[in-house]
Design a protein around this motif. Structure first.
Motif, PDB file in Angstrom:
ATOM      1  N   ALA A   1       1.220   8.800  -2.543  1.00 22.42           N
ATOM      2  CA  ALA A   1       0.359   9.802  -3.387  1.00 22.42           C
ATOM      3  C   ALA A   1      -0.502  10.613  -2.495  1.00 22.42           C
ATOM      4  CB  ALA A   1      -0.363   8.913  -4.694  1.00 22.42           C
ATOM      5  N   SER A   2      -1.236   9.915  -1.813  1.00 24.68           N
ATOM      6  CA  SER A   2      -2.216  10.762  -0.865  1.00 24.68           C
ATOM      7  C   SER A   2      -1.635  11.673   0.068  1.00 24.68           C
ATOM      8  CB  SER A   2      -3.047   9.504   0.052  1.00 24.68           C
ATOM      9  OG  SER A   2      -3.722  10.170   0.918  1.00 24.68           O
TER      10      SER A   2
ATOM     11  N   ALA B   1       5.975   7.629  -6.670  1.00 27.24           N
ATOM     12  CA  ALA B   1       4.379   7.901  -6.523  1.00 27.24           C
ATOM     13  C   ALA B   1       4.301   9.307  -6.282  1.00 27.24           C
ATOM     14  CB  ALA B   1       3.787   6.979  -5.399  1.00 27.24           C
TER      15      ALA B   1
ATOM     16  N   LYS C   1       0.759  -1.132   0.034  1.00 26.39           N
ATOM     17  CA  LYS C   1      -0.125  -0.168  -0.028  1.00 26.39           C
ATOM     18  C   LYS C   1       0.981   1.337  -0.035  1.00 26.39           C
ATOM     19  CE  LYS C   1      -3.534  -2.590   2.723  1.00 26.39           C
ATOM     20  NZ  LYS C   1      -3.913  -2.811   4.032  1.00 26.39           N
TER      21      LYS C   1
ATOM     22  N   ASN D   1       2.424  11.996  -8.901  1.00 25.92           N
ATOM     23  CA  ASN D   1       1.266  12.678  -8.324  1.00 25.92           C
ATOM     24  C   ASN D   1       1.728  14.325  -8.401  1.00 25.92           C
ATOM     25  OD1 ASN D   1      -1.260  12.975  -7.318  1.00 25.92           O
ATOM     26  ND2 ASN D   1      -0.337  13.417  -5.300  1.00 25.92           N
TER      27      ASN D   1
ATOM     28  N   ALA E   1       2.748   2.778  -2.277  1.00 25.40           N
ATOM     29  CA  ALA E   1       2.621   3.961  -3.389  1.00 25.40           C
ATOM     30  C   ALA E   1       1.320   4.679  -3.182  1.00 25.40           C
ATOM     31  CB  ALA E   1       2.845   3.216  -4.731  1.00 25.40           C
ATOM     32  N   ASP E   2       0.064   4.083  -2.818  1.00 23.30           N
ATOM     33  CA  ASP E   2      -1.122   4.672  -2.732  1.00 23.30           C
ATOM     34  C   ASP E   2      -0.793   5.790  -1.569  1.00 23.30           C
ATOM     35  OD1 ASP E   2      -2.103   3.589  -4.862  1.00 23.30           O
ATOM     36  OD2 ASP E   2      -3.436   1.872  -3.706  1.00 23.30           O
ATOM     37  N   CYS E   3      -0.580   5.343  -0.472  1.00 25.23           N
ATOM     38  CA  CYS E   3      -0.116   6.250   0.635  1.00 25.23           C
ATOM     39  C   CYS E   3       0.741   7.413   0.422  1.00 25.23           C
ATOM     40  CB  CYS E   3       0.324   5.371   1.807  1.00 25.23           C
ATOM     41  SG  CYS E   3      -0.703   4.260   2.629  1.00 25.23           S
TER      42      CYS E   3
END
Length: 270
Positions: free
Chosen positions: A81-82, A117, A75, A121, A77-79
């Motif tokens: 970007a967030s 990431a 997780k 973004n 990469a998603d974190c």
């Protein structure tokens, strides 16, 4: 349509010149990193006048086992970007054993994944990880032999020891507290750590890692342990703080948390 309002909703405000934004990626059950790091940087602010704010993304993880650790790594990469949506200056990936359990030198790939990431973004940032920070900080201190305390079960403690030894640093001794529930790790009493560290075999060690885990509270005990043991004492959180400051180009000036964060690095061992 109100153009100013629309802009406010889509663009993070630029941080003031005397403020740095720090992004954290933490396990969802972590209760320590978001308390110890702000306190350390409060002391840095008190000494320097520079201000720091914290912005977190959370990745699901409740129990400290290989399955949940691997899922958390997936997780990252998603974190990243967030949290980069907040236009942070640096991102710290704050789960040491999740990275170390992926194999030797895994922090290099994890940090690159997070950097990519954030950049993809539209908000590139400097990146560190607690795993990478710990081994690089020990290397910079010139530490060749260390002893450590972990909250993990013995098998995961051995994983951490193997990872550190893979970086050329001998782990002379370790203590495993065998707590696998991450919330319970965060409830451990840091005042017990100096006494636990006293029982380690410290013959010829160059440093002691008082907490090889960013969830096990330790800040309240670092200075006491260092004073009692007579060798430099660091933790995963201390090493992460040190690397965040380096990434920002700031000189450590933190009191009451050991010589490293006071700005007094130990000379390399000859």
């Amino acid at each position: 349509m109100n153009t100013a309002a629309a802009c406010c909703e889509t663009e993070p405000a630029q941080a003031p010149a005397n403020t740095s934004r720090i992004g954290l990626i933490v396990p969802s059950s972590n209760t320590t990193m978001e308390t110890e790091l702000p306190e350390l940087f409060r002391r840095q602010s008190q000494a320097t006048g520079h201000r720091y704010t914290f912005h977190s993304a959370r990745a699901g993880m409740k129990r400290v086992n290989r399955e949940e650790l691997a899922a958390m790594v997936g997780k990252a990469a998603d974190c990243a970007a967030s949290v980069s949506d907040a236009d942070v200056d640096v991102i710290a990936y704050a789960c040491l054993v999740a990275v170390m359990a992926q194999g030797p030198n895994a922090h290099v790939g994890s940090e690159q994944t997070i950097a990519d990431a954030a950049a993809n973004n539209g908000h590139p940032a400097e990146v560190t990880s607690s795993a990478g920070a710990l081994v690089r900080t020990l290397q910079e201190m010139g530490a060749r032999r260390i002893a450590m305390v972990t909250p993990y079960v013995p098998a995961l403690t051995q994983t951490v020891a193997d990872y550190i030894e893979g970086a050329g640093i001998e782990v002379v001794d370790s203590v495993s507290l065998s707590v696998d529930n991450n919330l319970e790790v965060g409830r451990l009493d840091p005042q017990q750590l100096p006494g636990i560290a006293q029982k380690l075999n410290r013959e010829g060690v160059d440093a002691v890692i008082l907490s090889a885990c960013v969830q096990m509270p330790s800040l309240a005990a670092v200075q006491t342990a260092e004073d009692q043991l007579g060798v430099p004492v660091i933790t995963a959180a201390v090493a992460t703080t040190y690397e965040i400051l380096k990434a920002l180009g700031h000189t450590p000036a933190i009191s009451g948390a050991g010589r490293l964060l006071a700005g007094d690095l130990v000379p390399a061992v000859k």
